[in-house]
Design a protein around this motif. Structure first.
Motif, PDB file in Angstrom:
ATOM      1  N   PRO A 252       0.817  -1.221   0.000  1.00 56.85           N
ATOM      2  CA  PRO A 252       0.000   0.000   0.000  1.00 56.85           C
ATOM      3  C   PRO A 252       0.848   1.267   0.000  1.00 56.85           C
ATOM      4  CG  PRO A 252       0.045  -0.978   2.179  1.00 56.85           C
ATOM      5  CD  PRO A 252       0.680  -1.981   1.256  1.00 56.85           C
ATOM      6  N   THR A 253       0.333   2.298  -0.652  1.00 57.92           N
ATOM      7  CA  THR A 253       1.027   3.583  -0.715  1.00 57.92           C
ATOM      8  C   THR A 253       0.931   4.299   0.633  1.00 57.92           C
ATOM      9  OG1 THR A 253       0.313   3.728  -3.022  1.00 57.92           O
ATOM     10  CG2 THR A 253       1.262   5.720  -2.044  1.00 57.92           C
ATOM     11  N   ALA A 254       2.042   4.850   1.074  1.00 57.23           N
ATOM     12  CA  ALA A 254       2.066   5.577   2.346  1.00 57.23           C
ATOM     13  C   ALA A 254       1.127   6.773   2.313  1.00 57.23           C
ATOM     14  CB  ALA A 254       3.497   6.035   2.654  1.00 57.23           C
ATOM     15  N   GLU A 262      -3.967   1.002   7.448  1.00 56.48           N
ATOM     16  CA  GLU A 262      -4.047   1.913   8.587  1.00 56.48           C
ATOM     17  C   GLU A 262      -2.829   1.822   9.492  1.00 56.48           C
ATOM     18  OE1 GLU A 262      -7.097   2.844  12.327  1.00 56.48           O
ATOM     19  OE2 GLU A 262      -7.744   1.595  10.638  1.00 56.48           O
ATOM     20  N   THR A 263      -2.341   0.611   9.729  1.00 58.91           N
ATOM     21  CA  THR A 263      -1.179   0.445  10.609  1.00 58.91           C
ATOM     22  C   THR A 263       0.062   1.089   9.999  1.00 58.91           C
ATOM     23  OG1 THR A 263      -2.080  -1.623  11.506  1.00 58.91           O
ATOM     24  CG2 THR A 263       0.285  -1.230  11.797  1.00 58.91           C
ATOM     25  N   PHE A 264       0.284   0.839   8.712  1.00 56.79           N
ATOM     26  CA  PHE A 264       1.438   1.428   8.027  1.00 56.79           C
ATOM     27  C   PHE A 264       1.315   2.947   7.976  1.00 56.79           C
ATOM     28  CE2 PHE A 264       3.366   2.608   3.797  1.00 56.79           C
ATOM     29  CZ  PHE A 264       4.679   2.560   4.232  1.00 56.79           C
ATOM     30  N   ASN A 265       0.116   3.440   7.697  1.00 54.84           N
ATOM     31  CA  ASN A 265      -0.081   4.889   7.662  1.00 54.84           C
ATOM     32  C   ASN A 265       0.216   5.520   9.019  1.00 54.84           C
ATOM     33  OD1 ASN A 265      -0.783   4.920   4.972  1.00 54.84           O
ATOM     34  ND2 ASN A 265      -3.002   4.985   5.343  1.00 54.84           N
ATOM     35  N   GLY A 266      -0.149   4.820  10.098  1.00 55.94           N
ATOM     36  CA  GLY A 266       0.146   5.327  11.435  1.00 55.94           C
ATOM     37  C   GLY A 266       1.646   5.438  11.676  1.00 55.94           C
TER      38      GLY A 266
END
Length: 316
Positions: A252-254, A262-266
């Motif tokens: 997924p793109t940041a 959602e976890t990576f975006n956080g």
């Protein structure tokens, strides 16, 4: 508001070749974009007495029926803030008598509508009233920054649209994605289908049966521990293509609130990322006058570069 009655319009040589929706957006200035697509879907707009899809390309001599519409009073158009005007003037990357390439800022839509008072095209028309035929050649998502191509003449617009159809443009993006990228290069060929939700929001999904062909080439630029910096090159130009292809293959793109993780975006927010990490870094196209190749680069914005610097420090 200004009321306009039924109008009949015969397509001229200068107007031929334009997409119907783009033509209506230009002719029906002040009419919300959402309403233009509504009158197209309902069949109120007629081409040679028949219905036509938004992507129909006009032909010389076509007769259009334009229904009564209510447009904004030109005097009521919001004035561009001075600081934004200064910023946009400084963001011109290339310009001559036929084309203009802008380094579009993130967070600014390419056109107004759906609650957006003005986008790039409306802002530039205010800044440059002398450019009466200024039009978008292609689009970038609101949260995507970088190279945006506009035409200053209708003949140039036709030529550049033909280059798009013939895949003669080279568009390259930088994207930060979650996870470690295996290998150096990967080609993703997954058909995409666009849907409009009841709220009016556009959502795109991979659809093997009814989707349109879409092809993206990805190249690893840098490993950054929990993330990878990629270069993406488009062979087709579908809505949200890069973001949906990356979602589909598990990277997924940041900063992507629609298709991201959602976890990576956080984790990326903790490093200071406040928006989608997708930047149109390079554009090459055949010039509409003589077909010489014009190459334009947009530097990575400071906010995105700062995130990369923090990732490099954090990487074990």
């Amino acid at each position: 508001m200004v009321d306009n009655g039924v109008r009949h319009w015969q397509v001229t040589a200068e107007e031929a070749g334009q997409r119907l929706d783009n033509f209506l957006l230009r002719v029906l200035k002040g009419v919300p974009r959402s309403h233009i697509y509504k009158i197209l879907r309902s069949g109120e707009v007629r081409v040679n007495k028949g219905r036509a899809r938004p992507h129909y390309h006009l032909h010389l001599g076509d007769v259009l029926r334009l229904p009564p519409v209510r447009s904004a009073d030109p005097a009521a158009v919001p004035r561009l803030p001075e600081q934004l005007a200064v910023d946009l003037r400084e963001r011109v990357l290339f310009e001559d008598d036929r084309v203009l390439v802008l380094d579009k800022p993130a967070g600014m839509a390419v056109h107004g509508g759906s609650g957006i008072r003005y986008g790039v095209i409306e802002a530039l028309r205010q800044l440059r009233p002398d450019l009466r035929e200024l039009e978008l050649v292609h689009r970038l998502d609101r949260d995507t920054s970088g190279c945006l191509l506009l035409s200053k003449r209708r003949s140039a617009l036709r030529s550049l649209h033909q280059a798009l159809r013939e895949e003669a443009m080279d568009k390259r993006y930088l994207a930060l994605v979650g996870g470690r990228w295996k290998g150096a290069e990967r080609v993703v060929k997954l058909p995409l289908r666009k849907n409009i939700l009841q709220s009016g929001e556009r959502i795109v999904r991979v659809d093997e049966d009814q989707g349109k062909p879409a092809r993206t080439r990805f190249y690893r630029e840098e490993d950054l521990g929990i993330a990878t910096l990629l270069r993406a090159e488009l062979d087709t130009g579908r809505t949200h293509q890069i973001r949906v292809h990356l979602q589909a293959i598990g990277h997924p793109t940041a900063g992507d609130s629609k298709y991201g993780d959602e976890t990576f975006n956080g984790a990326m927010r903790a490093l200071g990322l406040r928006r989608l990490f997708l930047h149109a870094a390079f554009l090459a196209f055949p010039h509409p006058r003589d077909e010489r190749i014009v190459r334009v680069e947009a530097p990575l914005p400071a906010d995105l570069d700062a995130v990369l610097q923090r990732l490099r420090v954090a990487e074990p």
